[in-house]
Design a protein around this motif. Structure first.
Motif, PDB file in Angstrom:
ATOM      1  N   ARG A   2       0.866  -1.187   0.000  1.00 46.02           N
ATOM      2  CA  ARG A   2       0.000   0.000   0.000  1.00 46.02           C
ATOM      3  C   ARG A   2       0.896   1.229   0.000  1.00 46.02           C
ATOM      4  NH1 ARG A   2      -5.299   1.812   0.962  1.00 46.02           N
ATOM      5  NH2 ARG A   2      -5.907  -0.340   0.598  1.00 46.02           N
ATOM      6  N   VAL A   3       0.829   1.998  -1.098  1.00 49.80           N
ATOM      7  CA  VAL A   3       1.737   3.124  -1.304  1.00 49.80           C
ATOM      8  C   VAL A   3       0.951   4.427  -1.348  1.00 49.80           C
ATOM      9  CG1 VAL A   3       3.421   4.129  -2.908  1.00 49.80           C
ATOM     10  CG2 VAL A   3       3.375   1.666  -2.541  1.00 49.80           C
ATOM     11  N   LEU A   4       1.532   5.466  -0.729  1.00 46.05           N
ATOM     12  CA  LEU A   4       0.935   6.804  -0.759  1.00 46.05           C
ATOM     13  C   LEU A   4       1.615   7.620  -1.846  1.00 46.05           C
ATOM     14  CD1 LEU A   4      -0.973   8.897   0.596  1.00 46.05           C
ATOM     15  CD2 LEU A   4       0.945   9.505   2.095  1.00 46.05           C
ATOM     16  N   ARG A   5       0.847   7.932  -2.908  1.00 43.69           N
ATOM     17  CA  ARG A   5       1.376   8.726  -4.013  1.00 43.69           C
ATOM     18  C   ARG A   5       0.381   9.820  -4.353  1.00 43.69           C
ATOM     19  NH1 ARG A   5       3.319   3.736  -7.986  1.00 43.69           N
ATOM     20  NH2 ARG A   5       5.217   3.166  -6.816  1.00 43.69           N
ATOM     21  N   ASP A   6       0.901  11.044  -4.412  1.00 42.80           N
ATOM     22  CA  ASP A   6       0.056  12.199  -4.738  1.00 42.80           C
ATOM     23  C   ASP A   6      -1.131  12.303  -3.786  1.00 42.80           C
ATOM     24  OD1 ASP A   6       1.707  12.781  -6.934  1.00 42.80           O
ATOM     25  OD2 ASP A   6       0.565  11.379  -8.203  1.00 42.80           O
ATOM     26  N   GLY A   7      -0.884  11.967  -2.514  1.00 37.36           N
ATOM     27  CA  GLY A   7      -1.920  12.093  -1.502  1.00 37.36           C
ATOM     28  C   GLY A   7      -2.958  10.983  -1.515  1.00 37.36           C
ATOM     29  N   THR A   8      -2.778   9.978  -2.370  1.00 32.88           N
ATOM     30  CA  THR A   8      -3.762   8.900  -2.484  1.00 32.88           C
ATOM     31  C   THR A   8      -3.098   7.561  -2.156  1.00 32.88           C
ATOM     32  OG1 THR A   8      -4.919  10.104  -4.227  1.00 32.88           O
ATOM     33  CG2 THR A   8      -5.406   7.744  -4.002  1.00 32.88           C
ATOM     34  N   GLU A   9      -3.767   6.781  -1.294  1.00 28.65           N
ATOM     35  CA  GLU A   9      -3.289   5.441  -0.972  1.00 28.65           C
ATOM     36  C   GLU A   9      -3.818   4.445  -1.990  1.00 28.65           C
ATOM     37  OE1 GLU A   9      -4.029   4.123   2.975  1.00 28.65           O
ATOM     38  OE2 GLU A   9      -3.318   5.957   3.939  1.00 28.65           O
ATOM     39  N   SER A  10      -2.945   3.560  -2.452  1.00 28.86           N
ATOM     40  CA  SER A  10      -3.390   2.543  -3.401  1.00 28.86           C
ATOM     41  C   SER A  10      -2.521   1.312  -3.261  1.00 28.86           C
ATOM     42  CB  SER A  10      -3.318   3.069  -4.837  1.00 28.86           C
ATOM     43  OG  SER A  10      -1.989   3.468  -5.158  1.00 28.86           O
ATOM     44  N   ASP A  11      -3.100   0.150  -3.511  1.00 29.28           N
ATOM     45  CA  ASP A  11      -2.361  -1.109  -3.481  1.00 29.28           C
ATOM     46  C   ASP A  11      -1.713  -1.340  -4.846  1.00 29.28           C
ATOM     47  OD1 ASP A  11      -2.978  -1.783  -0.829  1.00 29.28           O
ATOM     48  OD2 ASP A  11      -4.922  -2.599  -1.425  1.00 29.28           O
ATOM     49  N   VAL A  12      -0.410  -1.540  -4.843  1.00 29.33           N
ATOM     50  CA  VAL A  12       0.322  -1.746  -6.100  1.00 29.33           C
ATOM     51  C   VAL A  12       1.149  -3.024  -5.975  1.00 29.33           C
ATOM     52  CG1 VAL A  12       0.456   0.732  -6.528  1.00 29.33           C
ATOM     53  CG2 VAL A  12       2.341  -0.407  -5.342  1.00 29.33           C
ATOM     54  N   PRO A  13       1.484  -3.677  -7.086  1.00 24.84           N
ATOM     55  CA  PRO A  13       2.377  -4.832  -7.024  1.00 24.84           C
ATOM     56  C   PRO A  13       3.706  -4.425  -6.395  1.00 24.84           C
ATOM     57  CG  PRO A  13       1.357  -4.669  -9.181  1.00 24.84           C
ATOM     58  CD  PRO A  13       1.029  -3.402  -8.464  1.00 24.84           C
ATOM     59  N   VAL A  14       4.269  -5.310  -5.595  1.00 20.53           N
ATOM     60  CA  VAL A  14       5.490  -4.964  -4.881  1.00 20.53           C
ATOM     61  C   VAL A  14       6.624  -4.644  -5.856  1.00 20.53           C
ATOM     62  CG1 VAL A  14       6.390  -7.324  -4.682  1.00 20.53           C
ATOM     63  CG2 VAL A  14       6.915  -5.648  -2.910  1.00 20.53           C
ATOM     64  N   GLU A  15       6.578  -5.221  -7.069  1.00 24.42           N
ATOM     65  CA  GLU A  15       7.626  -4.941  -8.052  1.00 24.42           C
ATOM     66  C   GLU A  15       7.627  -3.490  -8.508  1.00 24.42           C
ATOM     67  OE1 GLU A  15       5.372  -7.336  -8.402  1.00 24.42           O
ATOM     68  OE2 GLU A  15       6.514  -9.184  -8.079  1.00 24.42           O
ATOM     69  N   SER A  16       6.490  -2.791  -8.354  1.00 21.51           N
ATOM     70  CA  SER A  16       6.415  -1.413  -8.838  1.00 21.51           C
ATOM     71  C   SER A  16       6.748  -0.384  -7.764  1.00 21.51           C
ATOM     72  CB  SER A  16       5.002  -1.137  -9.384  1.00 21.51           C
ATOM     73  OG  SER A  16       4.047  -1.196  -8.349  1.00 21.51           O
ATOM     74  N   VAL A  17       7.056  -0.844  -6.535  1.00 22.99           N
ATOM     75  CA  VAL A  17       7.466   0.091  -5.481  1.00 22.99           C
ATOM     76  C   VAL A  17       8.846   0.636  -5.817  1.00 22.99           C
ATOM     77  CG1 VAL A  17       7.971   0.363  -3.023  1.00 22.99           C
ATOM     78  CG2 VAL A  17       6.108  -1.137  -3.751  1.00 22.99           C
ATOM     79  N   ARG A  18       8.985   1.957  -5.705  1.00 19.94           N
ATOM     80  CA  ARG A  18      10.247   2.609  -6.043  1.00 19.94           C
ATOM     81  C   ARG A  18      10.892   3.214  -4.797  1.00 19.94           C
ATOM     82  NH1 ARG A  18       6.600   4.581  -9.977  1.00 19.94           N
ATOM     83  NH2 ARG A  18       6.439   6.544  -8.827  1.00 19.94           N
TER      84      ARG A  18
END
Length: 840
Positions: free
Chosen positions: A323-339
C-alpha cells in the motif's frame, strides 16, 4: 567473450580460436603495450590486440593449447585485472554424478571458461568466464552436445523461482504417471512369472487356461509397452551417451533392461537361436526394474524438492502487494512497482513489503524469519524495517529505501542459493570417482558375463545374463552425486532459518575444522554501546569543566567510547562547544582545540606521545581496569586534567556462548584495542582462554595470523567493517550482522542477529552438516563396494546366493532415497541449548 574461427580456408587443425575479454586498469598506450606483451608471452598465443578505448583484449590461440588461467595470471602479473563474469545456468536431464561430470567437462572445454561447477541437487551450473554474456550460446551448445539442456538463469527475473518450482512439480507429475502406468503393466507380469514359480497350482492353471505360448506373447506385449513407454526415457538418454563414449546411469539401466528384454524376446520367438536349455524369459525382471527405478526417481524428485524448502519459504516471505501513498492517495500496487522514496503504509499484522525507514507511527515487528531471534523489535520514527518481517499491532508509515533485488531478503536468497550451489573440498574425491564409475561398472558387467559363461553352472548363458544385468542395475552413481549437495542444501537452508548465512559454501567444511575462535570485544561480546561511568579531575581542574571540554573534543568522533562520553556530558546538561583542529588516531585517541584550549583524550600511549605524565592516576586506572572498565586520560593545555572511565556491558548471551564454544572443544581468544587490564578483567569474568589487548585495528589481521601459527584453524568474529582485514585473514570470517545489511564482503559467514550465541550455533550446524555428508558418502560408496560383488555372484561358490536383477533394481532405487532422507534430517537440527554442548 566471443569465440570464432579465423582463416576458414585453412585446415581445421590450423584455425585459431579467439577470446575477446575485458581488461580493467589500463590508462595509456604504455598500458596497452604491457598487456599485449604479457599475453603474447603465454604459450599457445598466436595473436593479441588490445584496445584502450574499449578496454578489451582480442586473443587468438590454437584450440586446445592455451590454458586461460595462464592468460589471467599474465595480465594480473602485469598489474591489470582480467574481468571474470559469473554465468548461472539451469541444467535439465541430469540423473547421476556421472551426468554432473559430463556437463562440467563440456562447459570447461568452451574457450573462455575459467571454471564450472555443476550441482546435481539444485540442477544448476555456475560458470566463471572471461568476458561477458555473449558466451552463453556457446555454453548452451556445449551442454546440448553433451546430451543435456541448459537455460540461462537471470538474477533480475523475478518469476524464475516460480517457473523452476512449476517445472519441478511438472516433472514429479510426469514421473508419477510413468510409475503408475509401468506398475499397472508390470503387475500381471509378476503374477504370471513370479507367481507361477512360487505357486505351482497357479502355473498349471495358467498353462491349461491360456497356454504357455500365449502367456509368453502376452508378457512380451506388456514388457514392450513398459520398455518403450515409461522406460523409453532410459533409451533416449542412455543410448546417445553411450555413442558419445560418456555413459551415465541411463546407459546402465538401458543396457541391463535391454539385455533382459532382447534375450527374453529371442527365447519367445526364436528359441532355436539359444543353446539348448537356456530359452528362459526375464520380461518381468526388465519391467520391474524400470518400474522400481522410476519409482525411486519419483521419491528422489520429491525429496529434492524438500531440500529446497528453505529457499521457497524465504521467497514466500515477499508480499505480492504494497500500500503506497502517491500524490496524496493510498493505493495497493504490485510490490515490483514500489520505487525507492515511495511512502509505504503498513497496517497491523501485515508483512513489510520492502526495506525502508520508519517516518511515522510505532509498533513491534517480528524479525525472526530474518535474524532467527524470536523477540519482536520496537520500531519508531528513524528505525529501519526489513522486507518479509511481520508488523505487530501498530500502524507504520515508512520510506522505501531498497526494493527488488536490493532488499535484504533478496540478498539472503541469493546468498543461500550461492552457498547451496558450492562444492566442498570433500566433494573432490567423489568427482574423481564418478567420472570413471559407469565405464568401470560396464567393464565389470562384461567380465561377470564372460566368467559365468565360461565357468558357471548350466544353463551358463542364463546365469551369465542374469548376473551381468544385476551388476549393471545395482550400480548407483546417483547416491554418490547427491551425497554432498543435498546435505549442503538442507544445512544452509536450516542455517538461514536460524539467521546464519553461509556466504561461501566451503565455509561449512572449514568451520567444522576450526580449533580457535577469536572474537572482537566491542559490539561482539559486548553491547557496543558503552556508557560513561567515572570521572575524576586532577589537581587544578574542575570536574564539570574538564568533562565539558573533553566531550566537546570528542563530539566529532564516531568511536563508541567517544559517543559514550558525549552522551554522558549531555545527560548532565552540558552545552558542548564546536571543536577545531580535530584529529583522530585509531588505537591512540583524539586531539582537538576547544575554545582556544588544546585537548587530548586517549590511553597511556597517547599521553606518552604528547609527553604528559599519567602517573598520578596510575592506581586509579588500574582499579578501573580491574573492574572491567576502560580508563582514558585527558590532557588540557599539555597538563594531565582528568581520568574518565567508560564501560561496555557484556551481552546477556555472551557467557552462555563462550561456555558453548568450550563444550564444543574450542579455544576462545579475545582481540581488543582496550587497555590490557580491562580486557583481562572481562576475560576472567567470561572464562576466555587467551587475551590480545591494546591491538590497533590494522594489527588485528596480524594477531589472527599469529593464532594460526602451528597450523591451527582460526575463526574470527567481528562486525565485518573495522574487522575486515582480520575476517579475511582468518580461515573462517564470521561477521556479526544487524539484520539490515548482509553485504559484508570480507566474511564467510554472516550472523543476521547481533547475538554472539550464533557462533556456536553456526559451528554446531557445520559439524552436523559435515557429519551428515560423511554418512551419505559412506552409504553411497559402501553400498556399491558391497553389493556390486554380490550382484556379480561372489557369494555363489560358498553360499549358493545370487542377487536377482529385480532386487538389484529395488536396492538401487532405495540407495538414492536413503541418501536424501538422511540429508533431510538436518531440517530437524536444533541449536545447542545454554546448558548443552552438543547438537540435538
Amino acid at each position: 567473450m566471443t569465440l570464432i574461427d579465423e582463416a576458414p580456408n585453412k585446415p581445421a587443425a590450423d584455425r585459431l580460436a579467439t577470446l575477446d575479454m575485458a581488461v580493467e586498469g589500463m590508462s595509456c598506450a604504455s598500458c596497452v603495450g604491457r598487456v599485449e606483451r604479457a599475453i603474447a608471452a603465454v604459450p599457445g598465443v598466436e595473436t593479441v590486440a588490445v584496445n584502450l578505448a574499449t578496454e578489451r583484449a582480442h586473443v587468438g590461440f590454437a584450440k586446445g593449447v592455451t590454458d586461460l588461467k595462464q592468460i589471467e595470471d599474465a595480465i594480473r602479473q602485469a598489474g591489470y585485472k582480467p574481468v571474470e563474469t559469473a554465468v548461472e545456468l539451469a541444467i535439465d536431464g541430469m540423473n547421476c554424478a556421472s551426468c554432473v561430470g559430463h556437463v562440467e567437462k563440456a562447459l570447461r572445454a568452451v574457450p573462455g571458461v575459467v571454471d564450472a561447477t555443476v550441482n546435481l541437487a539444485t540442477e544448476h551450473a555456475s560458470v566463471k568466464v572471461l568476458g561477458g554474456g555473449e558466451i552463453v550460446p556457446a555454453l548452451v551448445k556445449a551442454v546440448a552436445a553433451a546430451g543435456y539442456e541448459a537455460k540461462l538463469l537471470a538474477d533480475s527475473d523475478a518469476e524464475a523461482p516460480a517457473r523452476v518450482e512449476a517445472a519441478k512439480e511438472e516433472e514429479q507429475g510426469r514421473l508419477l504417471r510413468s510409475v503408475i502406468l509401468a506398475g499397472l503393466l508390470t503387475l500381471p507380469l509378476l503374477v504370471a512369472e513370479m507367481g507361477s514359480h512360487m505357486v505351482p497350482a497357479l502355473h498349471h492353471w495358467l498353462a491349461m487356461t491360456f497356454g504357455e505360448g500365449n502367456i509368453r506373447i502376452a508378457s512380451f506385449v506388456l514388457a514392450s509397452i513398459v520398455q518403450f513407454g515409461p522406460g523409453l526415457v532410459f533409451l533416449r538418454k542412455g543410448w546417445p551417451a553411450l555413442l558419445r563414449l560418456a555413459p551415465d546411469m541411463n546407459s546402465l539401466v538401458m543396457l541391463g533392461t535391454g539385455a533382459a528384454y532382447l534375450y527374453s524376446t529371442a527365447a519367445t520367438f526364436w528359441p532355436a537361436l539359444l543353446p539348448e536349455g537356456t530359452a528362459f524369459t526375464y520380461f518381468e525382471a526388465g519391467a520391474v526394474i524400470v518400474t522400481l527405478i522410476l519409482l525411486g526417481r519419483w521419491f528422489e524428485a520429491r525429496a529434492k524438492g524438500r531440500t529446497s524448502a528453505a529457499i521457497r519459504s524465504l521467497i514466500a516471505l515477499q508480499p505480492k502487494a504494497a500500500r503506497v501513498l502517491r500524490d496524496g492517495t493510498e493505493s495497493d500496487v504490485p510490490v515490483e512497482s514500489v520505487r525507492p522514496g515511495d511512502i509505504v503504509i503498513l497496517r497491523p499484522g501485515e508483512r513489510v513489503p520492502v526495506d525502508g525507514e520508519v517516518t511515522q507511527g510505532s509498533s513491534f515487528v517480528d524479525e525472526s524469519m530474518i535474524t532467527g531471534e524470536p523477540a519482536p523489535v520496537r520500531k519508531e520514527a528513524g528505525s529501519l524495517v526489513t522486507g518479509g518481517t511481520i508488523n505487530g499491532s501498530g500502524a507504520l508509515s515508512f520510506t522505501a529505501r531498497k526494493v527488488g533485488a536490493d532488499t535484504v531478503l533478496a540478498q539472503i536468497v541469493r546468498t543461500v542459493q550461492a552457498a547451496q550451489g558450492a562444492k566442498l573440498p570433500i566433494q573432490a574425491l567423489v568427482d574423481r570417482v564418478t567420472l570413471w564409475f559407469v565405464p568401470v561398472v560396464m567393464a565389470l558387467a562384461l567380465a561377470t558375463f564372460l566368467i559365468w559363461l565360461s565357468f558357471g553352472p548350466s544353463p551358463a548363458l542364463s546365469h551369465a545374463l542374469v548376473n551381468a544385468v544385476a551388476v549393471l542395475i545395482i550400480a548407483c552413481p546417483c547416491a554418490m552425486g547427491l551425497a554432498t549437495p543435498t546435505s549442503i542444501m538442507v544445512g544452509t537452508g536450516r542455517g538461514a532459518e536460524l539467521g546464519i548465512l553461509f556466504r561461501q559454501g566451503d565455509a561449512l567444511q572449514a568451520l567444522r575444522d576450526v580449533q580457535v575462535v577469536a572474537l572482537d570485544k566491542t559490539g561482539t561480546l559486548t553491547r557496543g554501546k558503552p556508557e560513561l561511568t567515572d570521572i575524576e579531575a586532577a589537581s587544578g581542574f574542575m570536574e564539570d569543566e574538564a568533562l565539558r571540554l573533553i566531550a566537546s573534543a570528542e563530539n566529532r568522533s564516531e568511536h563508541p567510547l567517544a559517543l559514550a562520553i558525549v552522551a554522558g556530558a549531555k545527560a548532565r546538561g552540558f552545552v558542548l562547544a564546536e571543536p577545531a583542529g580535530f584529529a583522530s588516531d585509531p588505537g591512540l585517541g583524539v586531539t582537538a582545540t576547544v575554545e582556544g584550549r588544546s585537548v587530548a583524550i586517549g590511553g597511556h600511549r597517547l599521553m606518552e606521545q604528547i609527553h604528559v605524565d599519567a602517573a598520578p592516576f596510575a592506581d586509579k586506572a588500574r582499579a578501573l581496569a580491574e573492574a572491567g572498565k576502560t580508563p582514558l586520560y585527558a590532557a588540557i593545555d599539555g597538563k594531565l586534567a582528568a581520568i574518565i572511565a567508560v564501560a561496555d556491558a557484556v551481552k546477556e548471551t555472551t557467557p552462555a556462548a563462550i561456555a558453548a564454544l568450550h563444550r564444543l572443544g574450542l579455544k576462545v581468544a579475545m582481540v581488543t584495542g582496550d587497555d590490557r587490564r580491562t580486557a583481562e578483567a572481562v576475560a576472567r569474568t567470561l572464562g576466555i582462554d587467551e587475551v590480545r589487548a591494546e591491538v590497533l585495528p590494522i594489527d588485528k589481521a596480524a594477531v589472527v595470523k599469529g593464532l594460526q601459527q602451528g597450523g591451527a584453524k582460526v575463526a574470527f568474529v567481528g562486525d565485518g567493517i573495522n574487522d575486515a582485514p582480520a575476517l579475511a585473514q582468518a580461515d573462517v570470517g564470521i561477521a556479526i550482522g544487524t539484520g539490515t545489511d548482509i553485504a559484508i564482503e570480507s566474511a564467510d559467514v554472516v550472523l543476521m542477529s547481533g547475538d554472539v550465541m550464533g557462533v556456536p550455533r553456526a559451528i554446531a550446524l557445520s559439524q552436523a552438516t559435515i557429519a551428515n555428508i560423511r554418512q551419505n558418502l559412506a552409504w553411497a560408496f559402501g553400498y556399491n563396494a558391497l553389493l556390486i560383488p554380490v550382484a556379480a555372484g561372489v557369494l555363489y561358490p560358498a553360499f549358493g546366493v545370487l542377487l536377482s536383477p529385480v532386487f538389484a533394481g529395488l536396492a538401487m532405487a532405495l540407495s538414492s532415497v536413503s541418501v536424501l532422507t538422511n540429508a533431510l534430517r538436518l531440517k530437524r537440527f536444533r541449536v545447542p541449548a545454554a546448558h548443552e554442548g552438543g547438537v540435538k
